[in-house]
Design an enzyme around this catalytic site. Structure first.
Site, PDB file in Angstrom:
ATOM      1  N   THR A 165       0.828  -1.208   0.000  1.00 10.26           N
ATOM      2  CA  THR A 165       0.000   0.000   0.000  1.00 10.26           C
ATOM      3  C   THR A 165       0.862   1.257   0.000  1.00 10.26           C
ATOM      4  O   THR A 165       2.076   1.195   0.164  1.00 10.26           O
ATOM      5  CB  THR A 165      -0.881   0.017   1.264  1.00 10.26           C
ATOM      6  OG1 THR A 165      -0.038   0.024   2.426  1.00 10.26           O
ATOM      7  CG2 THR A 165      -1.807  -1.189   1.303  1.00 10.26           C
ATOM      8  N   ASP A 166       0.202   2.417  -0.173  1.00  5.10           N
ATOM      9  CA  ASP A 166       0.925   3.681  -0.082  1.00  5.10           C
ATOM     10  C   ASP A 166       0.145   4.668   0.777  1.00  5.10           C
ATOM     11  O   ASP A 166      -0.906   4.332   1.327  1.00  5.10           O
ATOM     12  CB  ASP A 166       1.236   4.221  -1.481  1.00  5.10           C
ATOM     13  CG  ASP A 166      -0.007   4.678  -2.237  1.00  5.10           C
ATOM     14  OD1 ASP A 166      -1.050   4.950  -1.617  1.00  5.10           O
ATOM     15  OD2 ASP A 166       0.082   4.781  -3.467  1.00  5.10           O
ATOM     16  N   ALA A 167       0.684   5.862   0.892  1.00  2.00           N
ATOM     17  CA  ALA A 167       0.119   6.849   1.816  1.00  2.00           C
ATOM     18  C   ALA A 167      -1.283   7.305   1.425  1.00  2.00           C
ATOM     19  O   ALA A 167      -1.982   7.914   2.229  1.00  2.00           O
ATOM     20  CB  ALA A 167       1.047   8.059   1.925  1.00  2.00           C
ATOM     21  N   ALA A 168      -1.725   7.013   0.197  1.00  2.00           N
ATOM     22  CA  ALA A 168      -3.098   7.326  -0.181  1.00  2.00           C
ATOM     23  C   ALA A 168      -4.051   6.236   0.339  1.00  2.00           C
ATOM     24  O   ALA A 168      -5.261   6.302   0.120  1.00  2.00           O
ATOM     25  CB  ALA A 168      -3.221   7.476  -1.699  1.00  2.00           C
ATOM     26  N   GLY A 169      -3.492   5.235   1.023  1.00  2.00           N
ATOM     27  CA  GLY A 169      -4.325   4.209   1.656  1.00  2.00           C
ATOM     28  C   GLY A 169      -4.734   3.088   0.721  1.00  2.00           C
ATOM     29  O   GLY A 169      -5.572   2.255   1.066  1.00  2.00           O
TER      30      GLY A 169
END
Lengths: 154, 154, 154, 154
Positions: free
Chosen positions: A30-34
């Site tokens: 995953t990444d910081a955008a969820g």
């Protein structure tokens, strides 16, 4: 010491002419955008292709020391709905065209039967010089058996 | 303690209507076939898009807490020549179409002026509900300025 | 076509007996908790070690075809404060001990002079058989020059 | 359409007071030295911890929207033997200490019963402010049940 009987990794199986591999989404995906980071679907796709090969007895890692490898020549992806942390996804891998020195593959990543991402991947079988090589005949026969549904359901 | 003057990360610059970002290939980018792993070009592409935005004063991370993000809708990649460990590569990012709620971007990864990988990326600007949002007007103007070559060479 | 003069990747420089490399945090580095994923600091550390070597003229990728590589034997990391999307970080790399067949390295990832993550990395120089090899003498001399501050500030 | 019955991802199981998760090494996990990239063992470790939690009914992703997450505070790793493309590995996860706001975990990555990499991971349970929070009582009881071998073999 490890007991002799161990659970295996998920290897998926061939159903209705395509290979299906289940996997779970971890933080690493995953990444910081969820959501699942967009490049990581290509990792999921490659796991699907590898397990499809393994399912029909092809251990492509075994040819690496000879410099014989599948390389990706083209990719086209369409992102429909984001995957999220903890999701259980299925990677579906379908052979669309079997060529002498390569394969055209259609792949989908699904959640509960809905497509999150789908795409085409063109892979080429190449030698140490990077030039196309003919895939072994028994591999081509095994690919055709999948497409024709000739493989027994695993 | 850190001295007050530090070197900056490579941020690239806008040349001939496109953004160019240099980067080096590390072990993390490669795989056992000795080449850059195919998914990692999408990481390089995203670095290029991020630095292009930063070059024109757009800090897209700053809108993340409001749930406003660019998401990738489509990707098409063509792999021509493999990248290798230690290579110094350039990511070239060119805006092909500027839409109200998104961008069509053409990107190339080059080594010594030769294209290793090229592709199209369609990005959409979306809100917390995942639906398209109009990009801020000053962003759209800044994008048009790049395309028209109106930006001074950095 | 590419112009002949291009910006270089950030390669860092040696200051006060240690190497410092700046880098930016991209989406690829983060996870769904909104912070840099914990394994990725090891990627940052390796970029730091690679650029420190490059700074003193050591191109370790060049020895890979002969099977001579640095492998990591031990790592100890302490995570103090999370890194976040868009952060500009500095990777500081300091040689703590220079051995015949390896190095003990202290590394920190910093933001605005504050340490986010710090750790020790023990690397071994090995041959194709995986056994320790003596590092080239001129490399060892170059390492000693860093530690003694004998290197001119870049 | 997907059939209703699908294979599950490998979730591992609890044996002799520790959780064991099988996984396969794919190209994405390897690097140009032909071995598993050193940072990726931390990805494997985290898969092991996540599946151990899932095995005892803890869905830690479900608390992410409330800002309650496990973060890693410390890691110590020892690399003994490299993993390679195609390997089937087992991640063993053993709780060493159960604290109010965290866990000390010992983890090993094994191939055919031999340890490739082993390490300690200290995780802290934190709230949206990044400060330690008490783990839910029923979680602590479930952790104790693993350690005491009170869990039935799955």
């Amino acid at each position: 010491m490890m007991p002799s009987v161990e659970e295996s990794p998920a290897v998926g199986r061939i159903v209705d002419g395509e290979h299906r591999l289940p996997l779970r989404v971890y933080y690493e995906d995953t990444d910081a955008a969820g959501i699942v980071y967009y490049a990581n679907y290509l990792r999921f796709f490659e796991r699907g292709r590898t397990e499809m090969l393994a399912c029909i007895g092809i251990d492509h890692a075994a040819l690496l020391p000879q410099g014989l490898v599948y390389v990706v020549a083209e990719v086209a992806l369409r992102y429909r709905t984001p995957g999220r942390l903890g999701d259980v996804l299925t990677v579906a891998t379908r052979l669309e065209r079997i060529r002498k020195a390569g394969l055209a593959v259609h792949q989908r990543v699904m959640r509960d039967g809905h497509v999150l991402v789908e795409g085409q991947v063109a892979v080429a079988f190449v030698g140490p010089d990077g030039r196309p090589r003919r895939q072994p005949d028994d591999w081509i026969k095994a690919f055709e058996a999948i497409v024709e549904g000739a493989l027994p359901r695993a």
